[in-house]
Design a protein around this motif. Structure first.
Motif, PDB file in Angstrom:
ATOM      1  N   SER A  93      -4.328   6.138  -1.287  1.00 46.73           N
ATOM      2  CA  SER A  93      -3.530   4.914  -1.390  1.00 46.73           C
ATOM      3  C   SER A  93      -3.844   4.128  -2.653  1.00 46.73           C
ATOM      4  O   SER A  93      -4.994   4.044  -3.093  1.00 46.73           O
ATOM      5  N   ARG A 110       0.849  -1.190   0.000  1.00 46.81           N
ATOM      6  CA  ARG A 110       0.000   0.000   0.000  1.00 46.81           C
ATOM      7  C   ARG A 110       0.888   1.245   0.000  1.00 46.81           C
ATOM      8  O   ARG A 110       1.713   1.429   0.896  1.00 46.81           O
ATOM      9  N   ALA A 142       0.815   5.270   0.090  1.00 41.86           N
ATOM     10  CA  ALA A 142      -0.046   6.402   0.442  1.00 41.86           C
ATOM     11  C   ALA A 142       0.637   7.704   0.035  1.00 41.86           C
ATOM     12  O   ALA A 142       1.776   7.967   0.427  1.00 41.86           O
ATOM     13  N   GLU A 188      -6.752  -0.118  -0.068  1.00 40.57           N
ATOM     14  CA  GLU A 188      -5.772  -0.285   1.003  1.00 40.57           C
ATOM     15  C   GLU A 188      -5.672  -1.740   1.463  1.00 40.57           C
ATOM     16  O   GLU A 188      -6.607  -2.525   1.318  1.00 40.57           O
ATOM     17  N   ASP A 189      -4.517  -2.079   2.046  1.00 39.51           N
ATOM     18  CA  ASP A 189      -4.327  -3.252   2.910  1.00 39.51           C
ATOM     19  C   ASP A 189      -4.836  -4.546   2.283  1.00 39.51           C
ATOM     20  O   ASP A 189      -5.742  -5.207   2.802  1.00 39.51           O
TER      21      ASP A 189
END
Length: 352
Positions: A103, A48, A50, A137-138
């Motif tokens: 992100s 990820r 950002a 994200e993630d």
């Protein structure tokens, strides 16, 4: 408490300065929480990334995606009375919440699991459409029947939900949209079917009744999910008193499905723990660690964009079935690695 993680001496493995921003006018603020998989005899991270504009002294600026895929920069004066900016990750302006960064997911690979690089022509995964305007994200990655399933957090002004994309070659991706609606995240699909069904851990949240608990669901096709059960709750006056969430795919052991999960307390300290589910009936939790197996203690875990955090959603299990290598986000800024003994983790579980 005893931290049993053996951290890589090379940590941090990746820092924001190691990668190039995705476009002019943005800078990389954080590298976080990689999904992990093996492909073409390499270890891969789906990191990820950002980003945001360079910050000015008297204002806060952040990017969002438009429905057409272009980026819009929003800038707010710090002395604006309608701005609430007490959290480095999220602000509130005129009653609406925004992320301070945008992100996307980027592929890096390694031959030795320690030195990672970004191959030429490797695709990046970016937010698309009205449900991903604040980014994705993630990501968790799992390989089932020669198909890679990518579950990730989709963020927009409409809320936070779980998106799904699949691939067989890491060049072309099939988009399946949002498979779990807001508010939901931390979705980890099991690495194999159980009695013909897909299973997944996920984390719906409630601001009123209930809390930030881990649930489990099943599916016939890996896309449409039902039969939800709440299996892990927060514990008062514990290290995981405020929220809990799944890490990567549960690990199959002789004693059950072993899950490494994250928990946070009221001071927003994120640690890792573990719990064990029945092999045939994974809705049944057999045991759980009383104390964390890993907590923030190094400088790169204690200090960063959002300090006092260790968070994992990706790992590799050695062929011996004993050594677990996790890749984790530290202080919401760095990507790091650590090793665990499966036997040692199992020994710390307390029967429920």
């Amino acid at each position: 408490m005893k931290d049993i993680a053996v951290r890589f001496k090379e940590n941090p493995l990746l820092s924001p300065s190691d990668l190039t921003p995705s476009r002019e006018g943005l800078e990389i603020t954080c590298l976080l929480n990689p999904g992990v998989f093996q492909f073409q005899n390499k270890i891969w991270l789906l990191v990820r990334v950002a980003e945001r504009p360079k910050q000015m002294e008297n204002s806060i600026s952040f990017p969002i995606l438009t429905n057409k895929g272009t980026i819009e920069i929003i800038e707010i004066k710090k002395d604006d009375p309608e701005l609430i900016a007490t959290d480095a990750r999220v602000i509130n302006y005129k009653g609406a919440d925004y992320l301070t960064t945008l992100s996307h997911l980027r592929l890096l690979c390694s031959e030795d699991g320690r030195t990672f690089y970004e191959p030429k022509n490797s695709p990046s995964l970016v937010g698309e459409g009205i449900l991903e305007t604040f980014g994705i994200e993630d990501c968790r990655v799992v390989l089932i029947d020669e198909v890679y399933y990518l579950t990730f957090t989709s963020v927009s002004k409409n809320g936070v939900g779980v998106g799904l994309r699949t691939t067989v070659d890491w060049q072309k991706f099939e988009k399946h949209g949002m498979i779990l609606p807001p508010h939901n995240k931390d979705c980890a699909i099991f690495e194999e079917k159980i009695n013909g069904l897909f299973y997944a851990l996920h984390r719906p949240s409630s601001v009123d009744i209930g809390g930030n608990y881990i649930w489990i669901a099943s599916s016939l096709d890996g896309i449409h999910w039902g039969n939800h059960h709440c299996i892990i709750k927060t514990r008062k006056e514990h290290w995981d008193s405020k929220r809990v969430g799944a890490g990567a795919a549960p690990i199959k052991t002789a004693k059950g499905w072993l899950e490494i999960y994250h928990g946070a307390n009221e001071n927003h300290q994120y640690c890792l723990g573990a719990f064990l589910m029945d092999l045939e009936v994974p809705t049944k939790v057999l045991a759980r660690t009383e104390d964390p197996i890993m907590f923030p203690k190094t400088n790169y875990e204690l200090s960063g964009f959002f300090g006092n955090v260790v968070f994992t959603n990706g790992h590799i299990l050695d062929l011996d079935g004993e050594t677990l290598t996790i890749y984790y986000g530290a202080s919401d800024e760095f990507v790091c690695g650590a090793k665990f003994s499966i036997t040692e983790i199992l020994s710390l579980l307390t029967n429920i």
